[in-house]
Scaffold this motif. Structure first.
Motif, short mmCIF file in Angstrom:
data_model
loop_
_atom_site.label_atom_id
_atom_site.label_comp_id
_atom_site.label_asym_id
_atom_site.label_seq_id
_atom_site.Cartn_x
_atom_site.Cartn_y
_atom_site.Cartn_z
N UNK A 1 -5.35 1.95 -3.77
CA UNK A 1 -4.81 3.24 -4.23
C UNK A 1 -5.84 4.06 -5.01
N UNK A 2 -6.88 3.41 -5.51
CA UNK A 2 -7.92 4.15 -6.23
C UNK A 2 -8.69 5.07 -5.27
N UNK B 1 -11.57 -7.10 3.48
CA UNK B 1 -11.80 -6.10 2.44
C UNK B 1 -11.38 -4.70 2.82
N UNK B 2 -10.33 -4.60 3.63
CA UNK B 2 -9.89 -3.28 4.10
C UNK B 2 -9.34 -2.43 2.95
N UNK B 3 -9.85 -1.21 2.83
CA UNK B 3 -9.33 -0.25 1.87
C UNK B 3 -8.12 0.48 2.46
N UNK B 4 -8.12 0.60 3.79
CA UNK B 4 -7.03 1.27 4.50
C UNK B 4 -6.99 0.76 5.93
N UNK C 1 0.82 -1.18 0.00
CA UNK C 1 0.00 0.00 0.00
C UNK C 1 0.86 1.25 0.00
N UNK C 2 0.20 2.36 0.14
CA UNK C 2 0.85 3.65 0.25
C UNK C 2 0.70 4.07 1.70
N UNK C 3 1.80 4.47 2.32
CA UNK C 3 1.79 4.79 3.75
C UNK C 3 1.80 6.29 3.98
#
Length: 141
Positions: free
Chosen positions: A131-132, A91-94, A2-4
């Motif tokens: 990331x979307x 299903x975590x998005x973040x 992911x992006x942190x």
């Protein structure tokens, strides 16, 4: 994966970002980014929240009971596999969590000598898995 991001919490996210960037000398001209996100908050796992943490631990217990671990493997690798599987499963998005990251420690002595206490968080981070959901990003500083 992911992006942190450093987020509001234990420490100012801008200060944490600047400290983190200053530790990595390979970045000639580091900057701090600010992003806007569009999440379905039912799919943001906030491990600062006791209910979310309990749910995470229940799923972790289930996954770990199904694993057959090779004793020669690195534990950090196994933790990453289990964590990624759990986050995919729910299903975590973040994910938001308090962490100890030596690179954001206030003094070089704490960073270099590992004088920090890893069990006591010094910052709050968010890992954006989808990331979307990053709607826009700009250079903050």
């Amino acid at each position: 994966m992911g992006v942190y991001y450093f987020v509001d919490g234990v420490m100012c996210p801008v200060e944490a970002s600047e400290r983190w960037a200053s530790v990595f000398k390979s970045h000639r001209d580091p900057c701090v980014l600010e992003s806007v996100f569009k999440f379905d908050f039912d799919y943001v796992l906030d491990l600062r929240d006791e209910s979310d943490l309990k749910d995470f631990n229940k799923v972790r217990e289930y996954f770990c009971s199904k694993l057959e671990l090779d004793k020669g493997r690195k534990k950090a690798f196994d933790r990453k596999i289990v964590c990624d599987a759990i986050l995919e499963y729910v299903g975590a998005q973040a994910v938001i969590n308090r962490e100890y990251i030596s690179a954001v420690a206030p003094s070089p002595a704490e960073r270099e000598l590992a004088l920090g206490m890893p069990s006591i968080p010094n910052c709050t981070i968010m890992a954006v898995r989808d990331k979307s959901k990053i709607e826009q990003t700009r250079v903050f500083r």
